[in-house]
Write a protein that holds these residues in place. Structure first.
Motif, PDB file in Angstrom:
ATOM      1  N   ILE A  54       0.828  -1.208   0.000  1.00  0.00           N
ATOM      2  CA  ILE A  54       0.000   0.000   0.000  1.00  0.00           C
ATOM      3  C   ILE A  54       0.862   1.257   0.000  1.00  0.00           C
ATOM      4  N   LEU A  55       1.923   1.262   0.803  1.00  0.00           N
ATOM      5  CA  LEU A  55       2.784   2.445   0.881  1.00  0.00           C
ATOM      6  C   LEU A  55       3.545   2.707  -0.415  1.00  0.00           C
ATOM      7  N   THR A  56       3.847   1.652  -1.158  1.00  0.00           N
ATOM      8  CA  THR A  56       4.629   1.813  -2.389  1.00  0.00           C
ATOM      9  C   THR A  56       3.771   1.654  -3.638  1.00  0.00           C
ATOM     10  N   LEU A  57       2.487   1.827  -3.520  1.00  0.00           N
ATOM     11  CA  LEU A  57       1.587   1.654  -4.657  1.00  0.00           C
ATOM     12  C   LEU A  57       1.927   2.564  -5.847  1.00  0.00           C
ATOM     13  N   PRO A  58       2.242   3.849  -5.637  1.00  0.00           N
ATOM     14  CA  PRO A  58       2.572   4.678  -6.811  1.00  0.00           C
ATOM     15  C   PRO A  58       3.790   4.176  -7.600  1.00  0.00           C
ATOM     16  N   ILE A  59       4.854   3.805  -6.904  1.00  0.00           N
ATOM     17  CA  ILE A  59       6.037   3.324  -7.627  1.00  0.00           C
ATOM     18  C   ILE A  59       5.781   1.952  -8.237  1.00  0.00           C
ATOM     19  N   THR A  60       4.922   1.154  -7.616  1.00  0.00           N
ATOM     20  CA  THR A  60       4.561  -0.143  -8.190  1.00  0.00           C
ATOM     21  C   THR A  60       3.779   0.045  -9.484  1.00  0.00           C
ATOM     22  N   ILE A  61       2.907   1.031  -9.517  1.00  0.00           N
ATOM     23  CA  ILE A  61       2.144   1.304 -10.737  1.00  0.00           C
ATOM     24  C   ILE A  61       3.066   1.817 -11.841  1.00  0.00           C
ATOM     25  N   VAL A  62       3.987   2.707 -11.490  1.00  0.00           N
ATOM     26  CA  VAL A  62       4.910   3.266 -12.485  1.00  0.00           C
ATOM     27  C   VAL A  62       5.812   2.184 -13.076  1.00  0.00           C
ATOM     28  N   THR A  63       6.214   1.213 -12.253  1.00  0.00           N
ATOM     29  CA  THR A  63       7.103   0.154 -12.735  1.00  0.00           C
ATOM     30  C   THR A  63       6.340  -1.070 -13.240  1.00  0.00           C
ATOM     31  N   PHE A  64       5.026  -0.920 -13.417  1.00  0.00           N
ATOM     32  CA  PHE A  64       4.181  -2.001 -13.909  1.00  0.00           C
ATOM     33  C   PHE A  64       4.266  -3.257 -13.036  1.00  0.00           C
ATOM     34  N   GLY A  65       4.389  -3.079 -11.733  1.00  0.00           N
ATOM     35  CA  GLY A  65       4.389  -4.190 -10.788  1.00  0.00           C
ATOM     36  C   GLY A  65       5.746  -4.792 -10.496  1.00  0.00           C
ATOM     37  N   LEU A  66       6.785  -4.351 -11.195  1.00  0.00           N
ATOM     38  CA  LEU A  66       8.109  -4.933 -10.970  1.00  0.00           C
ATOM     39  C   LEU A  66       8.682  -4.570  -9.596  1.00  0.00           C
ATOM     40  N   PHE A  67       8.179  -3.493  -9.004  1.00  0.00           N
ATOM     41  CA  PHE A  67       8.672  -3.120  -7.681  1.00  0.00           C
ATOM     42  C   PHE A  67       8.255  -4.136  -6.624  1.00  0.00           C
ATOM     43  N   LEU A  68       7.266  -4.952  -6.916  1.00  0.00           N
ATOM     44  CA  LEU A  68       6.876  -6.012  -5.992  1.00  0.00           C
ATOM     45  C   LEU A  68       8.010  -7.011  -5.782  1.00  0.00           C
ATOM     46  N   LEU A  69       8.881  -7.166  -6.780  1.00  0.00           N
ATOM     47  CA  LEU A  69      10.068  -8.016  -6.606  1.00  0.00           C
ATOM     48  C   LEU A  69      10.989  -7.447  -5.535  1.00  0.00           C
ATOM     49  N   VAL A  70      11.114  -6.134  -5.522  1.00  0.00           N
ATOM     50  CA  VAL A  70      11.940  -5.480  -4.507  1.00  0.00           C
ATOM     51  C   VAL A  70      11.307  -5.633  -3.130  1.00  0.00           C
ATOM     52  N   ILE A  71       9.985  -5.532  -3.057  1.00  0.00           N
ATOM     53  CA  ILE A  71       9.300  -5.712  -1.772  1.00  0.00           C
ATOM     54  C   ILE A  71       9.513  -7.135  -1.260  1.00  0.00           C
ATOM     55  N   ASN A  72       9.396  -8.122  -2.139  1.00  0.00           N
ATOM     56  CA  ASN A  72       9.661  -9.506  -1.735  1.00  0.00           C
ATOM     57  C   ASN A  72      11.095  -9.682  -1.259  1.00  0.00           C
ATOM     58  N   ALA A  73      12.033  -9.055  -1.940  1.00  0.00           N
ATOM     59  CA  ALA A  73      13.437  -9.140  -1.530  1.00  0.00           C
ATOM     60  C   ALA A  73      13.655  -8.472  -0.180  1.00  0.00           C
ATOM     61  N   LEU A  74      12.981  -7.359   0.066  1.00  0.00           N
ATOM     62  CA  LEU A  74      13.104  -6.700   1.372  1.00  0.00           C
ATOM     63  C   LEU A  74      12.542  -7.577   2.484  1.00  0.00           C
ATOM     64  N   ILE A  75      11.482  -8.307   2.209  1.00  0.00           N
ATOM     65  CA  ILE A  75      10.938  -9.241   3.194  1.00  0.00           C
ATOM     66  C   ILE A  75      11.958 -10.353   3.469  1.00  0.00           C
ATOM     67  N   ILE A  76      12.610 -10.859   2.430  1.00  0.00           N
ATOM     68  CA  ILE A  76      13.650 -11.891   2.594  1.00  0.00           C
ATOM     69  C   ILE A  76      14.808 -11.340   3.426  1.00  0.00           C
ATOM     70  N   LEU A  77      15.226 -10.102   3.160  1.00  0.00           N
ATOM     71  CA  LEU A  77      16.310  -9.499   3.937  1.00  0.00           C
ATOM     72  C   LEU A  77      15.903  -9.258   5.383  1.00  0.00           C
ATOM     73  N   LEU A  78      14.636  -8.969   5.616  1.00  0.00           N
ATOM     74  CA  LEU A  78      14.144  -8.823   6.982  1.00  0.00           C
ATOM     75  C   LEU A  78      14.186 -10.160   7.708  1.00  0.00           C
ATOM     76  N   VAL A  79      13.840 -11.239   7.025  1.00  0.00           N
ATOM     77  CA  VAL A  79      13.960 -12.578   7.617  1.00  0.00           C
ATOM     78  C   VAL A  79      15.420 -12.866   7.929  1.00  0.00           C
ATOM     79  N   ASP A  80      16.322 -12.439   7.053  1.00  0.00           N
ATOM     80  CA  ASP A  80      17.755 -12.601   7.278  1.00  0.00           C
ATOM     81  C   ASP A  80      18.186 -11.924   8.578  1.00  0.00           C
ATOM     82  N   LYS A  81      17.667 -10.732   8.828  1.00  0.00           N
ATOM     83  CA  LYS A  81      18.040 -10.002  10.041  1.00  0.00           C
ATOM     84  C   LYS A  81      17.411 -10.611  11.292  1.00  0.00           C
ATOM     85  N   LEU A  82      16.251 -11.230  11.156  1.00  0.00           N
ATOM     86  CA  LEU A  82      15.542 -11.762  12.321  1.00  0.00           C
ATOM     87  C   LEU A  82      16.032 -13.141  12.755  1.00  0.00           C
ATOM     88  N   ILE A  83      16.558 -13.920  11.828  1.00  0.00           N
ATOM     89  CA  ILE A  83      16.958 -15.298  12.131  1.00  0.00           C
ATOM     90  C   ILE A  83      18.470 -15.429  11.993  1.00  0.00           C
TER      91      ILE A  83
END
Length: 119
Positions: free
Chosen positions: A54-83
């Motif tokens: 929701i917070l990155t919806l404008p950039i996701t629309i501009v990149t035709f949804g490709l920014f969702l890959l970055v969001i998924n990667a950020l979630i993976i990096l967050l898991v990296d920091k937590l475990i």
């Protein structure tokens, strides 16, 4: 029961990707850490990912949804920091890991649902 099976399949996919993908490592008790990674990943995908989308919806629309890959990667990096027993070396490795994890999950879930045929 389906949730537990999906969690175990995700843990198996994490284990396989950590074995074959350079830059992703599981250390310690790798089986337990893979299950913990799958559990934390599922929780973050439920709680944090919708907020980020929701917070990155404008950039996701501009990149035709490709920014969702970055969001998924950020979630993976967050898991990296937590475990402690799970490490990802870079953002690009996290993007590749998230893509391959999605592909593996799709394949495994489709094999799981193959037995269920409509009447």
């Amino acid at each position: 029961m389906s949730v537990i099976l999906r969690l175990l399949l995700t843990a198996f996919a994490v284990f396989i990707l950590a074995y074959f993908l350079p830059g992703v490592t599981l250390s310690g008790d790798v089986y337990v850490n893979a299950i913990i990674v799958a559990l934390v990943l599922a929780i973050l995908n439920i709680l944090v990912k919708p907020i980020l989308v929701i917070l990155t919806l404008p950039i996701t629309i501009v990149t035709f949804g490709l920014f969702l890959l970055v969001i998924n990667a950020l979630i993976i990096l967050l898991v990296d920091k937590l475990i402690d027993g799970f490490e990802v070396s870079s953002l690009w490795t996290a993007i590749l890991f998230s893509i391959l994890l999605s592909v593996l999950q799709s394949i495994m879930y489709s094999l799981l649902n193959e037995d269920k045929k409509p009447l």
